[in-house]
Design an enzyme around this catalytic site. Structure first.
Site, PDB file in Angstrom:
ATOM      1  N   CYS A 160      -1.796  -6.076  -9.946  1.00  0.00           N
ATOM      2  CA  CYS A 160      -2.356  -6.729  -8.470  1.00  0.00           C
ATOM      3  C   CYS A 160      -1.484  -7.576  -7.870  1.00  0.00           C
ATOM      4  CB  CYS A 160      -3.892  -7.034  -8.598  1.00  0.00           C
ATOM      5  SG  CYS A 160      -5.031  -5.589  -9.468  1.00  0.00           S
ATOM      6  N   ALA A 161      -0.343  -7.403  -7.823  1.00  0.00           N
ATOM      7  CA  ALA A 161       0.554  -8.533  -7.688  1.00  0.00           C
ATOM      8  C   ALA A 161       0.800  -8.896  -6.368  1.00  0.00           C
ATOM      9  CB  ALA A 161       2.127  -7.960  -8.074  1.00  0.00           C
ATOM     10  N   PRO A 173       0.249 -10.876  -2.551  1.00  0.00           N
ATOM     11  CA  PRO A 173       1.315 -10.973  -1.963  1.00  0.00           C
ATOM     12  C   PRO A 173       2.591 -11.291  -2.717  1.00  0.00           C
ATOM     13  CG  PRO A 173       0.037 -12.834  -1.471  1.00  0.00           C
ATOM     14  CD  PRO A 173      -0.851 -12.129  -2.527  1.00  0.00           C
ATOM     15  N   ASP A 202       1.131  -3.023  -7.572  1.00  0.00           N
ATOM     16  CA  ASP A 202       0.124  -3.157  -6.357  1.00  0.00           C
ATOM     17  C   ASP A 202      -0.370  -1.646  -5.998  1.00  0.00           C
ATOM     18  OD1 ASP A 202      -1.424  -5.781  -5.104  1.00  0.00           O
ATOM     19  OD2 ASP A 202      -1.287  -3.945  -3.572  1.00  0.00           O
ATOM     20  N   ASP A 261      -2.175   2.568  -8.441  1.00  0.00           N
ATOM     21  CA  ASP A 261      -3.459   2.153  -8.907  1.00  0.00           C
ATOM     22  C   ASP A 261      -3.083   1.513 -10.359  1.00  0.00           C
ATOM     23  OD1 ASP A 261      -5.823   1.908 -10.314  1.00  0.00           O
ATOM     24  OD2 ASP A 261      -6.742   3.304  -8.908  1.00  0.00           O
ATOM     25  N   CYS A 279      -9.481 -15.646  -7.864  1.00  0.00           N
ATOM     26  CA  CYS A 279      -9.529 -16.774  -6.939  1.00  0.00           C
ATOM     27  C   CYS A 279     -11.066 -16.664  -6.314  1.00  0.00           C
ATOM     28  CB  CYS A 279      -8.618 -16.533  -5.892  1.00  0.00           C
ATOM     29  SG  CYS A 279      -8.517 -14.967  -4.887  1.00  0.00           S
TER      30      CYS A 279
END
Length: 423
Positions: free
Chosen positions: A240-241, A243, A261, A287, A354
């Site tokens: 899930c790199a 941005p 991503d 995915d 986050c």
């Protein structure tokens, strides 16, 4: 920038209509090109007006309700809100009022309400600037405030809200010499190794941007990669790199980085930043659950509610309602399980979100340790410059909150934990 300010103000109202009325997030609107026809200065002004209005929405509505018998349609209400925020910030009354009247008068459905806009904003111009600072710090919407108060207590949430209302400075992560970047940009080196700028202006015009000496990344968002502490030659997976800030940090360590991503558009942004900074990483659009292989270290920044980023993204509480929390929490658990299967024996993984919600942080970590007896918490990984021992949680994770470093401008809300696979 246009002399009248009309294009920027009209666009700010449109952004608010889409965020509040359609549940769209500001970054996706910008990415879709809704401001592309504006001049750069007007584009920046439209975004600033929209974000300042979102931050000050509660105060604007409290001032406006004194002059309205009933609320007008959303577009007109948003025009009044933007106008109120501008007037209370000291903008010239004639320019603000004339612009908002002109914008509403040209609206096909609501043009007949131009007289209302004129009358209300003239009253706001008279009394609003002195009323504004006497009003309380805007509160988060109830759907979010309730869970946060339950988790952290009312006083802590008030402190978070104060930081979020003040807005966010700009933080940079550096490819090399932090002090040199701080000196060149006029910023301040933070204890954790980031550089903070109070008033950055146009980012691409800052010294070192073209040379790729740094990239924009909140100080809290930079902590997971610092804790993972990738080493030269290690096979490192960044799940899930986008941005891409963490990808750049990992690549700068000399590790062999694979960044994954699911979004081609977001991954293209990662590639552009890799080119600008002259850093190398393999980029894979996929995915996360389709990724195979074995890695020495994994950074899993899982999709989450993003409730920790509100000081930089005040649109989020207005575009969301919390209904997606359950699905996100379930996905995070599945991602942890898959990432563990990709980790070599003896390898380490940093899981982070986050989010300010314990269900997306502390609780996820505790449950992962129960599901995977081979995992242990690497508490020593948190022995990093600038980390306050008071931020370390009972289970050995790191809880970062917006009210940490409040006197410096705060930080994003983040949770992270380093886990090692023993077998």
């Amino acid at each position: 920038m246009s002399d009248t300010g009309l294009p920027a103000r009209r666009s700010a109202i449109y952004l608010l209509d889409q965020i509040i009325g359609e549940g769209k997030l500001l970054p996706e609107l910008i990415g879709a090109g809704v401001l592309d026809r504006l001049e750069p200065a007007d584009r920046a002004r439209a975004q600033r007006l929209a974000t300042e209005t979102l931050r000050g929405m509660e105060r604007a509505d409290r001032i406006l309700q004194k002059h309205l018998q009933k609320y007008p349609p959303l577009t007109v209400r948003n025009a009044l809100r933007v106008g109120t925020v501008e007037l209370c910030a000291g903008e010239a009354a004639h320019g603000v009022v004339n612009s908002m009247v002109g914008i509403v008068s040209r609206h096909k459905r609501y043009g007949h309400l131009k007289g209302l806009v004129n009358a209300v904003l003239r009253k706001v111009a008279d009394k609003g600037p002195e009323q504004w600072p006497a009003l309380r710090t805007p509160r988060l919407p109830k759907w979010l405030r309730g869970p946060l108060v339950e988790a952290w207590g009312g006083e802590t949430v008030l402190a978070m809200e104060a930081v979020q209302f003040a807005g966010a400075p700009l933080d940079l992560s550096c490819k090399a010499d932090v002090d040199a970047v701080a000196q060149a940009t006029g910023g301040t080196a933070l204890p954790t190794g980031s550089v903070r700028l109070a008033d950055a202006g146009q980012v691409s015009a800052l010294p070192g941007y073209t040379a790729g000496d740094w990239w924009v990344q909140d100080a809290a968002a930079a902590m997971p990669a610092r804790v993972l502490d990738a080493q030269p030659g290690e096979a490192v997976l960044d799940l899930c790199a986008a941005p891409g800030g963490k990808t750049l940090q990992l690549a700068a360590s000399g590790a062999d980085v694979t960044a994954v991503d699911i979004s081609e558009g977001r991954m293209e942004r990662v590639r552009q930043n890799l080119i600008r900074t002259a850093l190398k990483a393999e980029t894979l659009v996929s995915d996360a659950f389709d990724v195979t292989g074995q890695y020495d270290a994994i950074l899993l920044d899982a999709p989450c509610s993003a409730t920790g980023t509100i000081r930089r993204h005040p649109d989020l509480p207005f575009a969301k309602d919390g209904s997606e929390f359950g699905a996100l929490i379930e996905m995070q658990a599945r991602m942890i399980d898959h990432a563990v299967s990709l980790l070599k024996p003896g390898g380490r993984m940093v899981f982070c979100t986050c989010s300010l919600l314990p269900d997306e942080g502390e609780v996820q970590a505790e449950e992962a340790l129960v599901r995977h007896p081979s995992l242990t918490v690497d508490r020593a990984a948190l022995d990093r410059p600038g980390i306050d021992p008071g931020w370390i949680t009972e289970e050995g994770g790191l809880r970062l909150r917006p009210d940490h470093w409040a006197d410096r401008g705060g930080m994003d809300g983040f949770y992270l934990i380093c886990l090692r696979k023993t077998g």
